[in-house]
Design a protein around this motif. Sequence first.
Motif, PDB file in Angstrom:
ATOM      1  N   VAL A 172      -6.377  -0.193  -5.990  1.00 57.61           N
ATOM      2  CA  VAL A 172      -5.672  -0.796  -4.863  1.00 57.61           C
ATOM      3  C   VAL A 172      -6.144  -2.224  -4.625  1.00 57.61           C
ATOM      4  O   VAL A 172      -5.329  -3.145  -4.457  1.00 57.61           O
TER       5      VAL A 172
ATOM      6  N   LEU B  88       0.807  -1.218   0.000  1.00 56.69           N
ATOM      7  CA  LEU B  88       0.000   0.000   0.000  1.00 56.69           C
ATOM      8  C   LEU B  88       0.841   1.269   0.000  1.00 56.69           C
ATOM      9  O   LEU B  88       0.294   2.372  -0.090  1.00 56.69           O
TER      10      LEU B  88
ATOM     11  N   CYS C 151     -10.187   4.095   2.700  1.00 54.80           N
ATOM     12  CA  CYS C 151     -10.437   2.759   2.152  1.00 54.80           C
ATOM     13  C   CYS C 151     -11.827   2.585   1.548  1.00 54.80           C
ATOM     14  O   CYS C 151     -12.143   1.493   1.055  1.00 54.80           O
TER      15      CYS C 151
END
Length: 275
Positions: free
Chosen positions: A221, A160, A207
Amino acid sequence: ATFTAFHSVDRFVDALRHPSPAVRSSAASGIQSVCMVAFGRSPRPGVDYVRVTEALIPLLGDPDPDVAQRAEWALGLLGPATHEPLRRVRAHGPGRLRARALTTLAASGGEEALSAADRAAVERLIRVKLPRDRARPLDLCSASWLAVPTEDHQSIAQALGLHEIRPATFALGYDIVAHDTMDGAEYGRVYVTPAVDGWTLVLGPWCSPVDPERAADVLAVVTSLSRRYGRAQAYFFGEQGGGSGWLIAEQGAVLRRRSATERTCDADLAMGSPL
């Protein structure tokens, strides 16, 4: 309500010494209302914030717990002028005020407001707690998270691109995420949880798979993570009627993305077939 409507800082400061707990609490509430600098408000002109702080600090040890809590809340919203007086309490006492002085400093200015000694103490406490730390159920009124099927936290951080990594207990990380979610303090700050049944969660408003500002980045992602770990998922859940959303990917392909609200843009977010 009548008392706090006076909007007189001097009256409120004088009333902090009143024998009635209800009056002391109302005075602290009035100071909070008139002098608050949190949430982008400017300091009130002509107010001596250090004087107000010095008047409020003794109430942190008030025999009435409701008054002590109200004083803590008020001081936490008065801004940087409170930090040095509270740090003096931490260093020199009186002892009965020191615990609330620490939580007030943390609420007002975070880690940066603490003295070097207090920061070291907090870091020491985290190190002591971490070996037995466990994840707990999520009960935020609004939560976003990634779910990755690995217990390798270092690998997740690398995947990440996380940086400035600091250890945190679940309670601390969870509280920070709650603060960021509700108050927008740090949109790009996340908390990586302890592993549960081989899965690790990455919590934080960054997120959300269905936030219009984040949807495209989170899609990239999650698909990237799914190529690396075989599977990856992202979720949003609004516990108080805020809708929900989910993104499920395997081997680099999206199986499903869905936003379950009534907004017109939801159809644009939908991908794949119902699971």
